[in-house]
Structures are given as structure tokens and as C-alpha cells.
Write a protein that holds these residues in place. Structure first.
Motif, short mmCIF file in Angstrom:
data_model
loop_
_atom_site.label_atom_id
_atom_site.label_comp_id
_atom_site.label_asym_id
_atom_site.label_seq_id
_atom_site.Cartn_x
_atom_site.Cartn_y
_atom_site.Cartn_z
N UNK A 69 0.84 -1.19 0.00
CA UNK A 69 0.00 0.00 0.00
C UNK A 69 0.89 1.25 0.00
N UNK A 70 0.67 2.11 -0.99
CA UNK A 70 1.42 3.35 -1.14
C UNK A 70 0.48 4.55 -0.99
N UNK A 71 0.98 5.60 -0.37
CA UNK A 71 0.24 6.87 -0.29
C UNK A 71 1.06 7.94 -0.99
N UNK A 72 0.33 8.81 -1.69
CA UNK A 72 0.99 9.96 -2.31
C UNK A 72 1.52 10.85 -1.19
N UNK A 73 2.75 11.35 -1.37
CA UNK A 73 3.39 12.17 -0.33
C UNK A 73 4.17 13.28 -1.02
N UNK A 74 3.57 14.45 -1.09
CA UNK A 74 4.23 15.59 -1.77
C UNK A 74 5.51 16.00 -1.07
N UNK A 75 5.53 15.92 0.26
CA UNK A 75 6.73 16.29 1.01
C UNK A 75 7.92 15.43 0.62
N UNK A 76 7.65 14.16 0.36
CA UNK A 76 8.73 13.22 0.03
C UNK A 76 9.03 13.20 -1.46
N UNK A 77 8.23 13.90 -2.25
CA UNK A 77 8.48 13.96 -3.68
C UNK A 77 7.89 12.79 -4.46
N UNK A 78 7.06 11.98 -3.83
CA UNK A 78 6.43 10.86 -4.52
C UNK A 78 5.79 9.91 -3.55
#
Length: 102
Positions: A69-78
């Protein structure tokens, strides 16, 4: 002079924050994509997370289904891996059927 020094000191935390390193994933999708054999699926089992929030990939391991399961994470750049769900294959198809409808 004291006013200028006070103004510089007030700006120091902002400058430090601007130079702080960007947050990173423990396991990002780019690294996962290259190294982990998997199948792409259009939506996560149980729709958690929703497509707007993230996505899932699955893999078969012995008699189990692994759901990454992946979540979008703008802080991490992806996208970042947030969990791996494991179910026995028979339980997985019992819960989610033998067919897949996106």
C-alpha cells in the motif's frame, strides 16, 4: 544596529527551515518498482486508500497474497510505502472474489 540584528535573528528560523532537507520515504515507489516483483492493480482491495490518496500493488508469495500500500506524499516527492497486508490466497479470494472489477 540593534534593530538590524533583531531583524536578522527573527529571519534565522525561516532560513534554516528553507535549508532543511526534504522528507523522504523509508521505501519510495521508484525503488520498489525496480526491485520488487509485483502486479499493478487499478484500485486497492477495500478501496483503502482511494485512488486520490494512493495505490496498491500485489504479489504472490507461496500461498499468500501480499498487498503493498502506497500513499501519495508531496513532502517526500512521490509515493511512499505505508504498509504491507498479507492474506492467505484462499482468504483473499474469499473476501475479494476471484474476479477483479476496477
Amino acid at each position: 544596529m540593534k534593530r538590524h540584528l533583531a531583524a536578522l535573528l527573527a529571519l534565522a528560523p525561516l532560513a534554516a527551515a528553507a535549508q532543511a532537507p526534504q522528507a523522504r520515504c523509508w521505501i519510495d515507489y521508484a525503488g520498489f518498482e525496480e526491485r520488487v516483483p509485483h502486479l499493478d492493480i487499478e484500485r486497492c482491495p477495500g478501496n483503502d486508500p482511494t485512488p486520490e490518496q494512493g495505490f496498491c500493488r500485489i504479489a504472490l508469495h507461496e500461498n499468500s497474497v501480499l498487498v503493498y500500500v502506497f500513499r501519495h506524499n508531496e513532502q517526500a516527492g512521490g509515493p511512499c510505502l505505508i504498509r504491507i497486508d498479507r492474506q492467505y490466497f484462499n482468504d483473499f479470494v474469499g473476501s475479494h472474489s476471484t474476479t477483479y472489477q476496477p
